[in-house]
Motif scaffolding. Structure first.
Motif: not given
Length: 270
Positions: A151, A156, A185, A187, A190
């Motif tokens: 990532f 996160l 989860i 992002e 990103s």
């Protein structure tokens, strides 16, 4: 009947909340509730969702035997069932409350391991996030020990089913019912281009799996556990899992989940 139930009332710093706490305590005293801030059976949160999250973390080590009830003094809270104008109803509900009928919401366990072997273990009701203070975060994401992605981005967020309606929703995550025992989860901004690739969408991870983030060696990480924020360095891994821990809400006219979602985000449908 309350039969001398041990109870404690927590409010926020607002004048309205403090007045409501005082009034509620007077009513509870008349009904012979026992005030106990060390080993309460029920904790009443007066304020909003932030107040209830604070109460939950105050009694985080006693979640297996403490039940919660929320009274909101402002805008409708997601974890609150009564308003500050319903204190008599609160007392009557508490008198008739039965611990066997408590409503349980799953929590996410967060285990932070450092390079020197030290560990921190917390549980969250909404979410835990990891970011760097000012620069792009880089970290490997593993699902049950297998590398899933590398990532790059702002950070996160790993949320519970009930937390799916909080920060998770604001960054494009899905809303999940608490009976879906899974983590999510999502992002946070990103980086996705020809060089850097991530999935780019939220993921629902089953209860049986773990999510492990292995951040690059930097000294300016910010971790949150619900509304609590801490700065760390020398983080080795952060592991997220569901170990069966729950928060129990006293079943006092407990509002169904989808009704809470509708009231909080949509309102009346004409």
């Amino acid at each position: 009947m309350n039969f001398g139930k041990k109870i404690w009332v927590i409010g926020n710093s607002s004048e309205k909340s403090q007045k409501t706490v005082t009034a509620l305590k007077k009513l509870l005293k008349v009904e012979h509730f026992i005030f106990d801030d060390i080993n309460p059976e029920i904790v009443v949160s007066v304020g909003g969702d932030g107040t209830l999250l604070r109460a939950m973390h105050m009694y985080e080590s006693q979640l297996d035997r403490v039940r919660f009830l929320g009274v909101h003094t402002g805008h409708l809270g997601f974890y609150t069932d009564f308003t500050d104008h319903e204190l008599f109803e609160v007392v009557q509900a508490l008198k008739n409350e039965n611990f066997r009928e408590a409503v349980h919401y799953p929590l996410v366990k967060v285990k932070v391991s450092f390079d020197d072997g030290y560990q921190i273990v917390r549980h969250v009701l909404n979410e835990s996030t990891i970011r760097r203070a000012s620069k792009t975060m880089l970290g490997d994401v593993q699902i049950s020990g297998e590398l899933f992605e590398r990532f790059r981005g702002d950070g996160l967020s790993i949320s519970t089913p009930t937390g799916s309606t909080a920060y998770n929703k604001s960054i494009g995550g899905a809303v999940m019912h608490p009976r879906v025992e899974a983590m999510q989860i999502a992002e946070i901004a990103s980086l996705n281009n020809r060089v850097y690739r991530t999935l780019g969408s939220p993921m629902i991870v089953a209860k049986k799996d773990t999510i492990t983030v292995i951040p690059a060696a930097e000294d300016d990480y910010s971790l949150t556990f619900d509304q609590l924020s801490f700065e760390y360095k020398n983080i080795k891994t952060i592991e997220y899992s569901m170990d069966g821990a729950t928060i129990a809400f006293a079943n006092c006219a407990h509002t169904p989940f989808w009704e809470r979602v509708k009231t909080s985000f949509i309102g009346e449908v004409e």
